[in-house]
Design an enzyme around this catalytic site. Structure first.
Site, mmCIF file in Angstrom:
data_model
loop_
_atom_site.group_PDB
_atom_site.id
_atom_site.type_symbol
_atom_site.label_atom_id
_atom_site.label_comp_id
_atom_site.label_asym_id
_atom_site.label_seq_id
_atom_site.Cartn_x
_atom_site.Cartn_y
_atom_site.Cartn_z
ATOM 1 C CE LYS A 262 -3.827 4.144 0.804
ATOM 2 N NZ LYS A 262 -2.291 4.931 1.377
ATOM 3 C CG ASP B 154 -2.094 1.099 0.957
ATOM 4 O OD1 ASP B 154 -2.706 1.166 0.689
ATOM 5 O OD2 ASP B 154 -1.237 2.188 1.769
HETATM 6 P P1 NAP Z 1 0.677 1.819 12.258
HETATM 7 O O1 NAP Z 1 0.936 0.616 11.144
HETATM 8 O O2 NAP Z 1 -0.731 1.741 13.148
HETATM 9 O O3 NAP Z 1 1.995 1.538 13.299
HETATM 10 C C1 NAP Z 1 3.398 0.990 12.959
HETATM 11 C C2 NAP Z 1 4.380 1.907 13.899
HETATM 12 O O4 NAP Z 1 4.206 0.633 14.249
HETATM 13 C C3 NAP Z 1 5.653 1.996 13.393
HETATM 14 O O5 NAP Z 1 6.291 3.120 14.521
HETATM 15 C C4 NAP Z 1 6.434 0.489 13.776
HETATM 16 O O6 NAP Z 1 7.601 0.787 14.110
HETATM 17 C C5 NAP Z 1 5.723 0.228 15.066
HETATM 18 N N1 NAP Z 1 5.331 -1.284 14.967
HETATM 19 C C6 NAP Z 1 4.981 -2.131 13.438
HETATM 20 N N2 NAP Z 1 4.624 -3.468 13.847
HETATM 21 C C7 NAP Z 1 5.410 -3.824 15.041
HETATM 22 C C8 NAP Z 1 6.037 -4.304 16.511
HETATM 23 N N3 NAP Z 1 4.725 -5.739 15.738
HETATM 24 N N4 NAP Z 1 5.262 -3.946 17.789
HETATM 25 C C9 NAP Z 1 6.218 -2.940 17.356
HETATM 26 N N5 NAP Z 1 6.272 -2.482 16.901
HETATM 27 C C10 NAP Z 1 5.730 -2.146 15.626
HETATM 28 O O7 NAP Z 1 0.766 2.458 11.952
HETATM 29 P P2 NAP Z 1 0.966 3.615 9.685
HETATM 30 O O8 NAP Z 1 2.053 3.159 8.929
HETATM 31 O O9 NAP Z 1 -0.122 4.836 9.676
HETATM 32 O O10 NAP Z 1 -0.359 2.312 9.304
HETATM 33 C C11 NAP Z 1 -0.190 1.386 8.146
HETATM 34 C C12 NAP Z 1 -0.335 2.024 6.642
HETATM 35 O O11 NAP Z 1 -1.524 2.185 6.519
HETATM 36 C C13 NAP Z 1 0.570 2.910 6.277
HETATM 37 O O12 NAP Z 1 1.722 2.133 6.147
HETATM 38 C C14 NAP Z 1 -0.567 3.121 5.191
HETATM 39 O O13 NAP Z 1 0.127 2.520 3.970
HETATM 40 C C15 NAP Z 1 -1.353 3.352 5.589
HETATM 41 N N6 NAP Z 1 -1.673 4.755 6.141
HETATM 42 C C16 NAP Z 1 -2.880 5.524 5.529
HETATM 43 C C17 NAP Z 1 -3.376 6.582 5.583
HETATM 44 C C18 NAP Z 1 -5.214 7.155 5.277
HETATM 45 O O14 NAP Z 1 -4.810 8.407 4.945
HETATM 46 N N7 NAP Z 1 -5.190 6.395 3.589
HETATM 47 C C19 NAP Z 1 -3.252 6.828 6.877
HETATM 48 C C20 NAP Z 1 -1.780 6.581 7.142
HETATM 49 C C21 NAP Z 1 -1.188 5.643 6.934
HETATM 50 P P3 NAP Z 1 8.710 0.420 13.291
HETATM 51 O O15 NAP Z 1 8.415 0.780 11.563
HETATM 52 O O16 NAP Z 1 9.842 0.978 13.800
HETATM 53 O O17 NAP Z 1 9.079 -0.629 13.583
#
Ligand code: NAP
Length: 284
Positions: A74, A44
């Site tokens: 997107k 994504d």
């Molecule tokens: P998330 O996946 O909820 O959280 C990512 C965070 O969690 C990072 O700081 C990561 O740190 C940590 N993490 C991941 N796996 C872990 C584990 N097993 N244990 C401990 N910590 C862990 O946040 P997100 O990146 O915002 O959301 C996921 C995806 O959704 C994004 O990458 C993006 O593709 C999409 N997104 C879309 C929108 C939208 O508006 N459509 C907004 C936000 C996100 P490390 O990287 O240091 O491991």
């Protein structure tokens, strides 16, 4: 890997890999290569993440046949409107080195998103996009778009995690046949998700981490998840959620963590709308 079937019959992995906030190109390329090497098949990205080229390079280097991958991007607000959206998707395809995309979403419900959606519908009918959808559309704007569009969005990607479970929004998506997809399945660690007592307790029984329980809960509720991590071991950990099943009682315990509110910000908050539409107007 388990799959969901979208409203047009397209199969989408229920668990994928998100690349938000991996802006360093070399790091992003390596992360996507790592993710594909440990078994992820859905990636994504977004125009606004400014890493589509890195994702594209990793896809090529991975050597995995194109048809095994599910690639999402997107359209950003600054590219809203029929003509700009169409041109921006051509640019995304070029950067990603692809001749079709599995899913394209309207990133935010702002600007001329009806014009954007017409462009998506046209490219969908032409076969360039295998599925089309939206992101951050709350029930009001979601229902409006569904009522006045030809193609029902296949996916609506919204903030969804144990603290903000989108119960009402999910019901409306089921009603009109749109797949819910979670962004921020860990709430980016907010509210101390990774040390949450309930997630820890439930995880002990299955020898699973809080992250794995948080993902498993969403998957069992039929939510597509795309966790992000730059760490290869965590990529493996986050993928390893298909060998246990939460009981009805455990699901109820986790349902009780819902606050019904965003851990980030609301897309209905006038200040947020001003900021995001401001980005769009300035071409940011
Ligand atoms: P998330 O996946 O909820 O959280 C990512 C965070 O969690 C990072 O700081 C990561 O740190 C940590 N993490 C991941 N796996 C872990 C584990 N097993 N244990 C401990 N910590 C862990 O946040 P997100 O990146 O915002 O959301 C996921 C995806 O959704 C994004 O990458 C993006 O593709 C999409 N997104 C879309 C929108 C939208 O508006 N459509 C907004 C936000 C996100 P490390 O990287 O240091 O491991």
């Amino acid at each position: 890997m388990e799959y969901v079937t979208l409203n047009n019959g397209v199969q989408m992995p229920i668990l994928g890999y998100g690349v938000y906030q991996i802006s360093d190109q070399a790091e992003c390329e390596q992360c996507v290569l790592d993710a594909i090497s440990v078994g992820y098949r859905s990636i994504d990205t977004a125009q606004a993440y400014r890493n589509e080229e890195a994702v594209g390079r990793a896809i090529v280097k991975s050597g995995v046949p194109r048809e095994e991958l599910f690639i999402t991007t997107k359209v950003w607000i600054s590219n809203a409107g029929y003509d700009k959206a169409k041109a921006s998707i051509a640019e995304s395809l070029r950067k990603l080195q692809l001749d079709y995309l599995d899913l394209v979403l309207i990133h935010q419900p702002f600007g001329d998103y009806y014009g954007t959606y017409r462009a998506l519908e046209e490219l969908y009918k032409a076969g360039t996009l295998k599925a089309i959808g939206i992101s951050n559309f709350y029930p009001d704007r979601y229902i409006d778009l569904v009522q006045f569009s030809e193609v029902v969005p296949a996916v609506n990607q919204v903030e969804t995690h144990v603290f903000n479970q989108q119960v009402q929004a999910h019901e409306y998506m089921k009603k009109y046949n749109t797949q819910i997809e979670s962004w921020g399945p860990f709430a980016e660690g907010k509210n101390n998700l990774f040390t949450n007592e309930t997630l820890l307790e439930v995880g002990k029984k299955y020898l699973k981490s809080t992250a794995q329980v948080a993902l498993r809960y969403l998957i069992q509720r039929g939510v597509v998840v795309i966790p992000k991590t730059v760490n290869k071991h965590r990529m493996e950990e986050n993928l390893d959620v298909f060998d246990f099943e939460l009981t009805v009682d455990e699901m109820a315990e986790l349902a009780a963590l819902d606050t019904g509110e965003s851990a980030f910000f609301s897309h209905s908050d006038p200040q947020v709308v001003e900021t995001l539409t401001g980005y769009g107007k300035q071409g940011l």
